[in-house]
Design an enzyme around this catalytic site. Sequence first.
Site, PDB file in Angstrom:
ATOM      1  N   ILE A   1     -15.305  -6.260  19.656  1.00 33.09           N
ATOM      2  CA  ILE A   1     -16.258  -6.896  18.737  1.00 33.09           C
ATOM      3  C   ILE A   1     -16.636  -8.295  19.241  1.00 33.09           C
TER       4      ILE A   1
ATOM      5  N   ARG B   1     -12.933   7.053   6.785  1.00 34.85           N
ATOM      6  CA  ARG B   1     -13.187   5.678   7.208  1.00 34.85           C
ATOM      7  C   ARG B   1     -14.650   5.352   6.924  1.00 34.85           C
TER       8      ARG B   1
ATOM      9  N   TYR C   1       0.189  -3.410  11.749  1.00 30.84           N
ATOM     10  CA  TYR C   1      -1.090  -4.092  12.051  1.00 30.84           C
ATOM     11  C   TYR C   1      -1.685  -4.717  10.788  1.00 30.84           C
TER      12      TYR C   1
ATOM     13  N   ASN D   1     -14.288  -0.001   9.727  1.00 32.91           N
ATOM     14  CA  ASN D   1     -14.196   0.479  11.121  1.00 32.91           C
ATOM     15  C   ASN D   1     -15.502   0.285  11.884  1.00 32.91           C
TER      16      ASN D   1
ATOM     17  N   LYS E   1      -2.368  -8.673   9.739  1.00 26.79           N
ATOM     18  CA  LYS E   1      -3.694  -9.213   9.420  1.00 26.79           C
ATOM     19  C   LYS E   1      -3.685  -9.804   8.000  1.00 26.79           C
TER      20      LYS E   1
ATOM     21  N   THR F   1      -9.948  -7.421   8.388  1.00 27.87           N
ATOM     22  CA  THR F   1     -10.165  -5.980   8.290  1.00 27.87           C
ATOM     23  C   THR F   1     -10.040  -5.474   6.857  1.00 27.87           C
ATOM     24  N   ASP F   2     -10.634  -4.323   6.591  1.00 27.78           N
ATOM     25  CA  ASP F   2     -10.470  -3.688   5.270  1.00 27.78           C
ATOM     26  C   ASP F   2      -9.062  -3.112   5.096  1.00 27.78           C
ATOM     27  N   GLU F   3      -8.313  -2.962   6.216  1.00 21.76           N
ATOM     28  CA  GLU F   3      -6.998  -2.308   6.123  1.00 21.76           C
ATOM     29  C   GLU F   3      -6.005  -3.118   5.301  1.00 21.76           C
TER      30      GLU F   3
ATOM     31  N   PRO G   1       2.221   8.088  11.486  1.00 24.72           N
ATOM     32  CA  PRO G   1       3.123   7.738  10.381  1.00 24.72           C
ATOM     33  C   PRO G   1       2.450   6.748   9.427  1.00 24.72           C
TER      34      PRO G   1
ATOM     35  N   ALA H   1      -6.917 -10.786  18.271  1.00 22.68           N
ATOM     36  CA  ALA H   1      -5.861 -10.087  17.531  1.00 22.68           C
ATOM     37  C   ALA H   1      -5.361  -8.933  18.382  1.00 22.68           C
ATOM     38  N   GLU H   2      -4.176  -8.482  18.052  1.00 18.32           N
ATOM     39  CA  GLU H   2      -3.765  -7.134  18.437  1.00 18.32           C
ATOM     40  C   GLU H   2      -4.376  -6.248  17.364  1.00 18.32           C
ATOM     41  N   SER H   3      -5.120  -5.205  17.778  1.00 21.20           N
ATOM     42  CA  SER H   3      -5.976  -4.531  16.790  1.00 21.20           C
ATOM     43  C   SER H   3      -5.717  -3.036  16.605  1.00 21.20           C
TER      44      SER H   3
ATOM     45  N   ASP I   1       0.451  13.909  12.647  1.00 23.72           N
ATOM     46  CA  ASP I   1      -0.209  12.808  11.948  1.00 23.72           C
ATOM     47  C   ASP I   1       0.400  11.456  12.336  1.00 23.72           C
TER      48      ASP I   1
HETATM   49  P1  NAD Z   1      -9.863  -5.714  20.531  1.00 28.81           P
HETATM   50  O1  NAD Z   1      -8.447  -5.270  20.561  1.00 28.81           O
HETATM   51  O2  NAD Z   1     -10.901  -4.888  21.194  1.00 28.81           O
HETATM   52  O3  NAD Z   1      -9.996  -7.188  21.160  1.00 28.81           O
HETATM   53  C1  NAD Z   1      -9.085  -8.209  20.889  1.00 28.81           C
HETATM   54  C2  NAD Z   1      -9.306  -9.319  21.901  1.00 28.81           C
HETATM   55  O4  NAD Z   1      -8.384 -10.384  21.584  1.00 28.81           O
HETATM   56  C3  NAD Z   1      -9.005  -8.897  23.346  1.00 28.81           C
HETATM   57  O5  NAD Z   1     -10.012  -9.376  24.212  1.00 28.81           O
HETATM   58  C4  NAD Z   1      -7.668  -9.564  23.652  1.00 28.81           C
HETATM   59  O6  NAD Z   1      -7.500  -9.882  25.030  1.00 28.81           O
HETATM   60  C5  NAD Z   1      -7.742 -10.815  22.777  1.00 28.81           C
HETATM   61  N1  NAD Z   1      -6.428 -11.345  22.421  1.00 28.81           N
HETATM   62  C6  NAD Z   1      -5.340 -10.649  21.975  1.00 28.81           C
HETATM   63  N2  NAD Z   1      -4.301 -11.487  21.764  1.00 28.81           N
HETATM   64  C7  NAD Z   1      -4.751 -12.734  22.056  1.00 28.81           C
HETATM   65  C8  NAD Z   1      -4.159 -14.036  22.014  1.00 28.81           C
HETATM   66  N3  NAD Z   1      -2.878 -14.199  21.638  1.00 28.81           N
HETATM   67  N4  NAD Z   1      -4.907 -15.099  22.379  1.00 28.81           N
HETATM   68  C9  NAD Z   1      -6.198 -14.941  22.778  1.00 28.81           C
HETATM   69  N5  NAD Z   1      -6.799 -13.741  22.850  1.00 28.81           N
HETATM   70  C10 NAD Z   1      -6.095 -12.648  22.480  1.00 28.81           C
HETATM   71  O7  NAD Z   1     -10.196  -5.939  18.995  1.00 28.81           O
HETATM   72  P2  NAD Z   1     -11.576  -5.729  18.224  1.00 28.81           P
HETATM   73  O8  NAD Z   1     -11.689  -4.326  17.814  1.00 28.81           O
HETATM   74  O9  NAD Z   1     -12.652  -6.370  19.016  1.00 28.81           O
HETATM   75  O10 NAD Z   1     -11.286  -6.597  16.911  1.00 28.81           O
HETATM   76  C11 NAD Z   1     -11.623  -7.990  16.859  1.00 28.81           C
HETATM   77  C12 NAD Z   1     -11.178  -8.544  15.512  1.00 28.81           C
HETATM   78  O11 NAD Z   1     -11.850  -7.828  14.474  1.00 28.81           O
HETATM   79  C13 NAD Z   1      -9.691  -8.387  15.228  1.00 28.81           C
HETATM   80  O12 NAD Z   1      -9.265  -9.532  14.559  1.00 28.81           O
HETATM   81  C14 NAD Z   1      -9.599  -7.155  14.323  1.00 28.81           C
HETATM   82  O13 NAD Z   1      -8.482  -7.253  13.488  1.00 28.81           O
HETATM   83  C15 NAD Z   1     -10.895  -7.283  13.553  1.00 28.81           C
HETATM   84  N6  NAD Z   1     -11.476  -6.005  13.081  1.00 28.81           N
HETATM   85  C16 NAD Z   1     -11.656  -4.951  13.935  1.00 28.81           C
HETATM   86  C17 NAD Z   1     -12.283  -3.795  13.465  1.00 28.81           C
HETATM   87  C18 NAD Z   1     -12.523  -2.608  14.360  1.00 28.81           C
HETATM   88  O14 NAD Z   1     -12.947  -1.562  13.851  1.00 28.81           O
HETATM   89  N7  NAD Z   1     -12.312  -2.700  15.664  1.00 28.81           N
HETATM   90  C19 NAD Z   1     -12.702  -3.723  12.121  1.00 28.81           C
HETATM   91  C20 NAD Z   1     -12.489  -4.833  11.282  1.00 28.81           C
HETATM   92  C21 NAD Z   1     -11.896  -5.969  11.780  1.00 28.81           C
HETATM   93  O1  DAU Z   2     -10.626  -0.250   9.221  1.00 26.48           O
HETATM   94  C1  DAU Z   2     -10.776  -1.224  10.206  1.00 26.48           C
HETATM   95  C2  DAU Z   2      -9.833  -0.937  11.348  1.00 26.48           C
HETATM   96  O2  DAU Z   2     -10.378   0.155  12.083  1.00 26.48           O
HETATM   97  C3  DAU Z   2      -9.612  -2.146  12.253  1.00 26.48           C
HETATM   98  O3  DAU Z   2      -9.019  -3.175  11.523  1.00 26.48           O
HETATM   99  C4  DAU Z   2      -8.740  -1.758  13.453  1.00 26.48           C
HETATM  100  O4  DAU Z   2      -8.621  -2.848  14.337  1.00 26.48           O
HETATM  101  C5  DAU Z   2      -9.408  -0.605  14.177  1.00 26.48           C
HETATM  102  O5  DAU Z   2      -8.599  -0.184  15.252  1.00 26.48           O
HETATM  103  C6  DAU Z   2      -9.651   0.558  13.214  1.00 26.48           C
HETATM  104  O6  DAU Z   2      -8.395   1.145  12.795  1.00 26.48           O
HETATM  105  P1  DAU Z   2      -8.203   2.722  12.628  1.00 26.48           P
HETATM  106  O7  DAU Z   2      -6.779   3.048  12.708  1.00 26.48           O
HETATM  107  O8  DAU Z   2      -8.962   3.228  11.469  1.00 26.48           O
HETATM  108  O9  DAU Z   2      -9.002   3.192  13.976  1.00 26.48           O
HETATM  109  P2  DAU Z   2      -8.687   4.346  15.044  1.00 26.48           P
HETATM  110  O10 DAU Z   2      -9.920   4.473  15.884  1.00 26.48           O
HETATM  111  O11 DAU Z   2      -7.395   4.146  15.732  1.00 26.48           O
HETATM  112  O12 DAU Z   2      -8.589   5.637  14.126  1.00 26.48           O
HETATM  113  C7  DAU Z   2      -9.655   6.031  13.284  1.00 26.48           C
HETATM  114  C8  DAU Z   2      -9.168   7.236  12.486  1.00 26.48           C
HETATM  115  O13 DAU Z   2      -9.027   8.352  13.386  1.00 26.48           O
HETATM  116  C9  DAU Z   2      -7.805   7.056  11.849  1.00 26.48           C
HETATM  117  O14 DAU Z   2      -7.795   7.722  10.600  1.00 26.48           O
HETATM  118  C10 DAU Z   2      -6.841   7.715  12.821  1.00 26.48           C
HETATM  119  C11 DAU Z   2      -7.682   8.826  13.399  1.00 26.48           C
HETATM  120  N1  DAU Z   2      -7.385   9.202  14.807  1.00 26.48           N
HETATM  121  C12 DAU Z   2      -7.327   8.223  15.726  1.00 26.48           C
HETATM  122  C13 DAU Z   2      -7.074   8.538  17.053  1.00 26.48           C
HETATM  123  C14 DAU Z   2      -6.981   7.444  18.092  1.00 26.48           C
HETATM  124  C15 DAU Z   2      -7.261  10.553  15.143  1.00 26.48           C
HETATM  125  O15 DAU Z   2      -7.359  11.455  14.285  1.00 26.48           O
HETATM  126  N2  DAU Z   2      -7.025  10.843  16.454  1.00 26.48           N
HETATM  127  C16 DAU Z   2      -6.913   9.886  17.422  1.00 26.48           C
HETATM  128  O16 DAU Z   2      -6.653  10.228  18.604  1.00 26.48           O
END
Ligand code: NAD
Ligand code: DAU
Length: 352
Positions: A11, A223, A159, A188, A163, A133-135, A292, A82-84, A290
């Site tokens: 993002i 989602r 996670y 998501n 957050k 995040t919504d989580e 956990p 973040a770790e995401s 599934d």
């Molecule tokens: P991502 O895992 O793709 O990217 C995270 C980035 O943060 C990476 O570039 C990583 O190198 C960097 N990073 C990790 N630890 C760090 C640290 N200690 N210092 C500096 N940089 C660090 O994550 P994303 O999907 O791009 O999500 C970005 C943000 O949005 C996160 O805070 C996540 O919780 C939030 N978010 C993500 C989603 C989603 O669907 N992906 C949805 C809602 C909110």
């Molecule tokens: O809701 C926002 C969140 O969405 C963010 O905060 C997180 O950073 C982001 O990773 C995402 O989390 P989810 O766990 O929802 O995303 P993921 O893509 O890992 O999984 C989406 C859904 O699909 C979830 O219900 C788990 C399921 N899934 C995921 C994988 C990787 C599967 O069924 N099979 C898979 O292999």
Amino acid sequence: MILLTGGAGFIGGNFVLDWLANPGAEGVINLDKLTYAGNLATLASLENDPRHVFVHGDIGDRDLVKQLLAEHKPRAIINFAAESHVDRSIHGPSDFVQTNIVGTFNLLECAREYWNALEGDAKQQFRFHHVSTDEVYGSLSGTDPAFTENHPYEPNSPYSASKAASDHLVRAWFHTYGFPVVTTNCSNNYGPYHFPEKLIPLVILNALNSKPLPIYGDGQQVRDWLYVGDHCSAIREVLAKGKLGETYNIGGWNEKANLDVVKTICFILDQLKPRIDGKPYADQITFVKDRPGHDRRYAIDASKIERELGWRPAETFETGIRKTVQWYLDNPQWVDGVVSGSYRDWLQKQYH
Ligand code: NAD
Ligand code: DAU
């Protein structure tokens, strides 16, 4: 300038590209640790752009953050870092506690010290935007109303707990110190440059590589999907007009069960790049164990941001997912770099 953290991730990377696509945009200092999720190939088009200053480092490094603030005097910080990945948090929660909680704490403290020393307009205008995040709200049943900003926090995974903790710190810094914050809680995301261990990019790439498409449990988890470009536009809106101390939910009004998402991707691929044997990609769907503590349903009520700031997503799921599948077909170089691990070479060259 603005200081952005995690801008080499999915993002954050999309946000930097969107932001700098505007020729009049302020510059960006991009602080990123380049974990497995950080990928500078995403930002390759900015290599010679003086408006993008990349800094390899950790939000938990107090000296570095202080130095960046003193040197660049940003008017805002957006914390994406973040770790995401939920699955990774189940296998190893430690990095999640370290970055999402301790890292955010460190960033808040450095930023507060910086803000305290500002004066006049610079102090008035400064803001710290925390991306969440919504989580954090936990899991809904099929009939529950969607999450509003007033929904109680009920995080269920390491996670989401990390957050939630970071959101609470941000909130407390506003109430206790008057530190100017806004928080956004988004559903998501999907779109270009998404690391292929999350559901949507994983399914696209596994399909194309004749691998199984793993569905956790019964695939009926829901989602609320948002195209990443829409998340970026929402953040720009909140950064510009959001009220300090407030939180804004961001969502796509696109609730989908995982199995339906995967079937839609298969259907689009059947049209855009049919299998050589003429069979449907859906044949590759495989039900696996599934996750956990798997949350059953997330859904965002995004009416506050629409009512107060006039933001609505531009993409429907149907338009966004088609664009996304096409992007992965059109960008084999970016994909190959991730799959082969060569996207990490830059790190090796630069730092070892
Ligand atoms: P991502 O895992 O793709 O990217 C995270 C980035 O943060 C990476 O570039 C990583 O190198 C960097 N990073 C990790 N630890 C760090 C640290 N200690 N210092 C500096 N940089 C660090 O994550 P994303 O999907 O791009 O999500 C970005 C943000 O949005 C996160 O805070 C996540 O919780 C939030 N978010 C993500 C989603 C989603 O669907 N992906 C949805 C809602 C909110
Ligand atoms: O809701 C926002 C969140 O969405 C963010 O905060 C997180 O950073 C982001 O990773 C995402 O989390 P989810 O766990 O929802 O995303 P993921 O893509 O890992 O999984 C989406 C859904 O699909 C979830 O219900 C788990 C399921 N899934 C995921 C994988 C990787 C599967 O069924 N099979 C898979 O292999």
